[in-house]
Design a protein around this motif. Structure first.
Motif, short mmCIF file in Angstrom:
data_model
loop_
_atom_site.label_atom_id
_atom_site.label_comp_id
_atom_site.label_asym_id
_atom_site.label_seq_id
_atom_site.Cartn_x
_atom_site.Cartn_y
_atom_site.Cartn_z
N ALA A 233 -6.83 -6.65 -1.35
CA ALA A 233 -6.49 -5.23 -1.16
C ALA A 233 -5.43 -5.05 -0.08
O ALA A 233 -4.54 -4.20 -0.20
CB ALA A 233 -7.76 -4.45 -0.82
N ARG A 234 -5.53 -5.83 1.01
CA ARG A 234 -4.50 -5.79 2.05
C ARG A 234 -3.13 -6.11 1.47
O ARG A 234 -2.15 -5.41 1.71
CB ARG A 234 -4.81 -6.81 3.14
CG ARG A 234 -5.79 -6.41 4.20
CD ARG A 234 -5.87 -7.52 5.22
NE ARG A 234 -6.77 -7.22 6.32
CZ ARG A 234 -6.97 -8.03 7.36
NH1 ARG A 234 -6.34 -9.19 7.41
NH2 ARG A 234 -7.80 -7.69 8.32
N ARG A 235 -3.08 -7.21 0.72
CA ARG A 235 -1.80 -7.64 0.17
C ARG A 235 -1.28 -6.62 -0.82
O ARG A 235 -0.07 -6.33 -0.88
CB ARG A 235 -1.98 -9.00 -0.49
CG ARG A 235 -0.70 -9.74 -0.77
CD ARG A 235 0.10 -10.03 0.46
NE ARG A 235 -0.59 -10.86 1.42
CZ ARG A 235 -0.10 -11.18 2.61
NH1 ARG A 235 1.08 -10.71 2.98
NH2 ARG A 235 -0.78 -11.94 3.44
N ARG A 250 -2.25 4.01 -0.48
CA ARG A 250 -3.45 4.61 0.11
C ARG A 250 -4.71 4.17 -0.64
O ARG A 250 -5.75 3.90 -0.03
CB ARG A 250 -3.36 6.14 0.08
CG ARG A 250 -2.36 6.74 1.04
CD ARG A 250 -2.65 6.45 2.49
NE ARG A 250 -4.01 6.75 2.90
CZ ARG A 250 -4.47 6.59 4.13
NH1 ARG A 250 -3.65 6.14 5.09
NH2 ARG A 250 -5.71 6.88 4.45
N ARG A 251 -4.63 4.08 -1.94
CA ARG A 251 -5.80 3.65 -2.71
C ARG A 251 -6.17 2.21 -2.37
O ARG A 251 -7.36 1.88 -2.23
CB ARG A 251 -5.51 3.77 -4.21
CG ARG A 251 -5.36 5.21 -4.71
CD ARG A 251 -5.03 5.22 -6.18
NE ARG A 251 -4.48 6.52 -6.58
CZ ARG A 251 -3.93 6.77 -7.77
NH1 ARG A 251 -3.90 5.81 -8.67
NH2 ARG A 251 -3.44 7.96 -8.04
N ALA A 252 -5.16 1.36 -2.26
CA ALA A 252 -5.44 -0.03 -1.90
C ALA A 252 -6.02 -0.12 -0.49
O ALA A 252 -6.94 -0.90 -0.23
CB ALA A 252 -4.16 -0.86 -2.01
N LEU A 253 -5.51 0.69 0.42
CA LEU A 253 -6.01 0.68 1.79
C LEU A 253 -7.46 1.14 1.84
O LEU A 253 -8.27 0.61 2.62
CB LEU A 253 -5.14 1.58 2.68
CG LEU A 253 -5.42 1.49 4.18
CD1 LEU A 253 -5.06 0.11 4.71
CD2 LEU A 253 -4.63 2.56 4.93
N ASP A 254 -7.81 2.11 1.01
CA ASP A 254 -9.21 2.55 0.94
C ASP A 254 -10.11 1.40 0.49
O ASP A 254 -11.24 1.25 0.97
CB ASP A 254 -9.35 3.73 -0.03
CG ASP A 254 -8.77 5.03 0.54
OD1 ASP A 254 -8.59 5.11 1.77
OD2 ASP A 254 -8.49 5.94 -0.25
N ARG A 255 -9.61 0.56 -0.42
CA ARG A 255 -10.41 -0.58 -0.88
C ARG A 255 -10.59 -1.61 0.23
O ARG A 255 -11.62 -2.31 0.27
CB ARG A 255 -9.76 -1.21 -2.11
CG ARG A 255 -9.84 -0.34 -3.36
CD ARG A 255 -9.58 -1.14 -4.63
NE ARG A 255 -8.22 -1.66 -4.67
CZ ARG A 255 -7.17 -0.96 -5.11
NH1 ARG A 255 -7.32 0.29 -5.51
NH2 ARG A 255 -5.98 -1.51 -5.14
N SER A 287 1.08 -1.08 9.77
CA SER A 287 2.02 -2.07 9.27
C SER A 287 2.66 -1.61 7.96
O SER A 287 3.87 -1.74 7.75
CB SER A 287 1.29 -3.40 9.08
OG SER A 287 2.17 -4.40 8.67
N CYS A 288 1.85 -1.05 7.07
CA CYS A 288 2.37 -0.54 5.80
C CYS A 288 3.27 0.68 6.00
O CYS A 288 4.25 0.86 5.27
CB CYS A 288 1.22 -0.19 4.87
SG CYS A 288 0.28 -1.62 4.27
#
Length: 393
Positions: A233-235, A250-255, A287-288
C-alpha cells in the motif's frame, strides 16, 4: 566505527564443539569484512573446506585452526575451540543450533548494513547464504525448512543491498533466490514481497505505471501478510502520487493505516523487507505530498513528525531519506535557507550510508534548489550535497 557484533560467548553458547568452532570462525571472518574467498587466500585453505568448517560438517585439524587463528587475530581462541571439536568428534549438523548462530550473525550484519551501507556487508552475507543453502539438504527433515528460511532471509537482504548499490539486476536475482529458498522452507509470502521489491525497482527506473501494477499484484497475492500489505500500500500510494492522482493516493494511504493496525492485532509472521516502523503513515503522507507538489502541506507534516520520532542508528537510512524530502518540500515553498539547513544537518548520516535511494532524493533536491535565487548564498552546502548525490555506488 564500533561494530555491533555479539561476543564469542553469546554467538556460540550451547553449540556442539564442531559447530562452536564454525560459528566463531564465521563471526570473526565477518568482523574482518572478508568473504570466504578472502579468508581462503589468507590461510591457503580451500573455500570448500572453510564452508565445511563453518557449517560444522568437518572438525578442524590443529594446522587449519592455527592458520585461521593467525589470519583472524583470534589470539588462540580458535585453536582452543578446535581442540574441543577434535575431542568431541561431533561432525553432524545440528540445524537448530546452526540457525541460532547464523541468525545472530544475520541480525548483526543487517544492523551494520543500515549504518554503513551495502559494500560493508555484501561479501560476508553472500558467503553465509551459500553456506546455509549448501547445508540445508544435509540436515534432518525436522529442521531443514528452518535452515532454508534463514538462508532466504540472507538472500532477501542481499537483494535490498544490491538495490541500494544501484545494481537492479542483482537485486532481482537475489530476490528470486529468496523466493525459491523461502518456498523450500514452507513459506510462500516471500513471493508476495518480491512483487513489492519489483515495484521499488520500477520506481527507481522511472516506470511510474509499473510501480502501481507491481504494488497491486503484491496486495492481491494470496500469501501476502498484513506486513507485506503495508509495504504494498505504501508503494502504491507513492506510485499514484508520482502519477498525480490524489484520490487514488489517498485510498492507498488509508490502506496503509488499516494494514498497520492488522499487524499489531495479528500474529507476527515472516518479516520480509524493511521494518514498517521506519516511517509513520503521516511521514509517508508527507513524502507523497512532495510528489504531488503540495509542498506547504508536506513541509508542515515533516516539521512535526521528524521532530517527534527520536533518531536511532536502526533507521538512519529512512530518516535521512525523509529529511531530504523535507528539504525538497521547504525549497518548494521558497524557504531555501531552511531547506539547505535541513539537508546540511542530515549530511553526516547521508555520507556514511551508501544508499542509492538517498542519492536519488539528493539529486531531486538539487533540481529544486539549484534553480532558486538563493542558491548562490548556499554554495558550500550545495556543493557538499552534489558530491554526495553523484558519488559512485
Amino acid at each position: 566505527m564500533d561494530l555491533p557484533f555479539v561476543s564469542s560467548r553469546e554467538a556460540t553458547q550451547g553449540l556442539p564443539p564442531a559447530q562452536e568452532f564454525g560459528v566463531e570462525l564465521a563471526r570473526l571472518r565477518v568482523l574482518k569484512g572478508w568473504s570466504v574467498r578472502g579468508l581462503a587466500e589468507r590461510t591457503a585453505i580451500s573455500e570448500g573446506h572453510i564452508c565445511n568448517l563453518q557449517s560444522g560438517r568437518r572438525n578442524p585439524t590443529a594446522a587449519v585452526a592455527a592458520a585461521c587463528d593467525a589470519a583472524l587475530g583470534a589470539d588462540g581462541a580458535l585453536e582452543a575451540l578446535a581442540g574441543k571439536a577434535r575431542q568431541g568428534r561431533s561432525t553432524g549438523i545440528d540445524a537448530d543450533l546452526l540457525i541460532s548462530g547464523y541468525t545472530r550473525i544475520f541480525d548483526d550484519l543487517r544492523a551494520l548494513g543500515r549504518t554503513a551501507g551495502p559494500s560493508t556487508v555484501a561479501a560476508p552475507m553472500r558467503s553465509v547464504a551459500g553456506l546455509l543453502a549448501d547445508a540445508a539438504p544435509r540436515v534432518g527433515r525436522v529442521r531443514r525448512q528452518e535452515v532454508w528460511l534463514i538462508a532466504a532471509r540472507y538472500a532477501e537482504y542481499l537483494g535490498w543491498m544490491a538495490q541500494e548499490a544501484e545494481r537492479p539486476a542483482d537485486a532481482l536475482r537475489w530476490t528470486d533466490v529468496a523466493v525459491r529458498w523461502a518456498a523450500l522452507g514452507g513459506d510462500d509470502s516471500m513471493a508476495a514481497y518480491a512483487l513489492v521489491r519489483r515495484a521499488s525497482i520500477a520506481q527507481h527506473r522511472g516506470d511510474r505505471s509499473g510501480v502501481v501494477d507491481y504494488a497491486r499484484r503484491a496486495a492481491g497475492h494470496p500469501a501476502a501478510t498484513p506486513r507485506i500489505l503495508v509495504h504494498a500500500a505504501r508503494r502504491e500510494a507513492q506510485g499514484h502520487a508520482v502519477l498525480g492522482d490524489y484520490d487514488l493516493y489517498r485510498r492507498a494511504l488509508d490502506r496503509v493505516r488499516v494494514h498497520r493496525a492488522e499487524t499489531a492485532a495479528g500474529p507476527e509472521g515472516p518479516r520480509w523487507g524493511p521494518s514498517i516502523e521506519n516511517g509513520t503513515p503521516r511521514v509517508i503522507e508527507a513524502s507523497c505530498l512532495v510528489d504531488l507538489r503540495r509542498f506547504g502541506q508536506a513541509a508542515g507534516i515533516f516539521a512535526v513528525e521528524l521532530q517527534r520520532a527520536p533518531a536511532t542508528s536502526a533507521d538512519a537510512n529512512s530518516r535521512a531519506r525523509f529529511a531530504v524530502r523535507y528539504a525538497t518540500a521547504q525549497a518548494g515553498t521558497g524557504d531555501h535557507e531552511g531547506a539547505c539547513r535541513t539537508v546540511a544537518e542530515a549530511l553526516p548520516v547521508i555520507e556514511s550510508v551508501d544508499s542509492a535511494t538517498v542519492r536519488a532524493e539528493l539529486r531531486r533536491f538539487l533540481g529544486a534548489a539549484d534553480r532558486t535565487p538563493a542558491a548562490s548564498r548556499q554554495h558550500g552546502v550545495l556543493n557538499a550535497v552534489r558530491a554526495a548525490a553523484y558519488r559512485a555506488a
